[in-house]
Scaffold this active site. Sequence first.
Site, PDB file in Angstrom:
ATOM      1  N   CYS A 167     -12.622   7.541   1.384  1.00  0.00           N
ATOM      2  CA  CYS A 167     -12.830   6.250   2.066  1.00  0.00           C
ATOM      3  C   CYS A 167     -11.594   5.400   1.778  1.00  0.00           C
ATOM      4  O   CYS A 167     -10.502   5.926   1.615  1.00  0.00           O
ATOM      5  CB  CYS A 167     -14.120   5.589   1.592  1.00  0.00           C
ATOM      6  SG  CYS A 167     -14.157   5.251  -0.183  1.00  0.00           S
ATOM      7  N   ALA A 168     -11.764   4.089   1.709  1.00  0.00           N
ATOM      8  CA  ALA A 168     -10.608   3.226   1.478  1.00  0.00           C
ATOM      9  C   ALA A 168     -10.116   3.332   0.035  1.00  0.00           C
ATOM     10  O   ALA A 168      -8.929   3.555  -0.220  1.00  0.00           O
ATOM     11  CB  ALA A 168     -10.942   1.782   1.825  1.00  0.00           C
TER      12      ALA A 168
END
Length: 478
Positions: A167-168
């Site tokens: 993800c981020a």
Amino acid sequence: AKRLKQWGMEYQSSVTHSSSHAGYYPNALPITLKLTFHPRTGKLYGAQCVGYEGVDKRIDQIAGLIKRGGTVYDLMETEHAYAPPFSSAKDPVAIAGYVASNIVGGAMPAISWRELLEKKEQVVLVDTRTAEEFSFGTIPGALNIPLDEMRERLAEIPADKPVVLFCAVGLRGYLAQRILMGRGYRDVRNLIGGYKTFSTAVAPLPAPTALSSATVSSSFDVVSAEASSVSDTEKKVLKVNACGLQCPGPIIQVKKAIDSIEIGERVEIVATDAGFARDASAWCETTGNKLIENREEKGRYTVVIEKGDSACACSSGGYAGGGRGKTLILFSDDLDKALATFVLANGAAATGQKVSIFFTFWGLNVLKKVQKPRVQKDFFGKMFGMMLPSSSLKLKLSQMNMFGMGSRMMRFLMKRKGVDSLESLRRQALMQGVEFIACQMSMDMMGIQREELLDEVTVGGVATYMERADKANVNLFI
């Protein structure tokens, strides 16, 4: 880590991205913390911290633990002077300890960006971020399955192949990992530090320039002069301050500024949102504008953009991308879901894409006027009117509403953090040309009259929505 490898000592690393202090307090700046530790006992070997404020405090805490042979579990119990200007309730040191302990304990099998580069062709890559984040850039070959859709889309992830989730910064990847492991997946790893670490590590180094350090300054006047020196003709620069705005606020400000200038003129935007620099680059590629400069100094990101010839379609109400568009169905009148809808719509519209929102059943309550004219209603229409929210100001939270206290707390925190209100996001969407379509059948069922809804709303049916959806490359049901 390099010295441990040189000595032949086995080790593991973790990378976490946090803020220097509580996010709702002004000027919270990013901190990246890397730990090296024994992969089974968790004994601390070393730490690196990069940031603008509070770096020395974190390194001092970890250094003291290393001195007495501490482990990553000691980081989880490290105490600090909590106050919003100086730290968060969960300090970056504690967050690093949680992540490292999950790796040591086996709760989070991990993979580094270097390992991923070596094994990229042998694994299934899954990006757990939202579709909007995915559109701004991802690891080549990755499949986009947002965390909220993971359980419904497990069939798309092969169980007989190694899977790498990201993800981020790592949190959503970890949560997705726990879902897959709970469903019987055996070889699932989470990318350490997420896409933020990977994209930075593999980014090509910029070519050296002839500018000396003496010519670099944080003042906007110097930036404008440097940008102007790129061309033989003087460029007019419009300056925009987007500090304190959260995504998609800065990008919306960029689009407004670009729409207000002529082709060949420039906009200089400064923002504190950590994702703004990458978003601005992706936005320019999507809309046909030219990125002149993109730099960061002490947590403030300065971007200079020149309006290009191909950007005129976006400014005149059209949309870029060869017919791409976005359609959203808002079925819910929960405050948090309505907020998500308008954040996505504004983000998509800011890239010059055509966006339509179809409001049906409970979603119609988001469109109601605060001051409504008197209208004639039958018995059932009056009953619905008594039970439903009278306007967007009365919407509830889907979770922890607590008889309305939760929604009031949410609005208070949004104001404190500089996040636009639902009504402001709705107004921005209309200003950007987002199309609001109210479902005629739902209006008839719930006794809602056209006069009760915002003046900008159009009324349509399923055929209207299907026509818009047929031309879109993303359709979301909220």
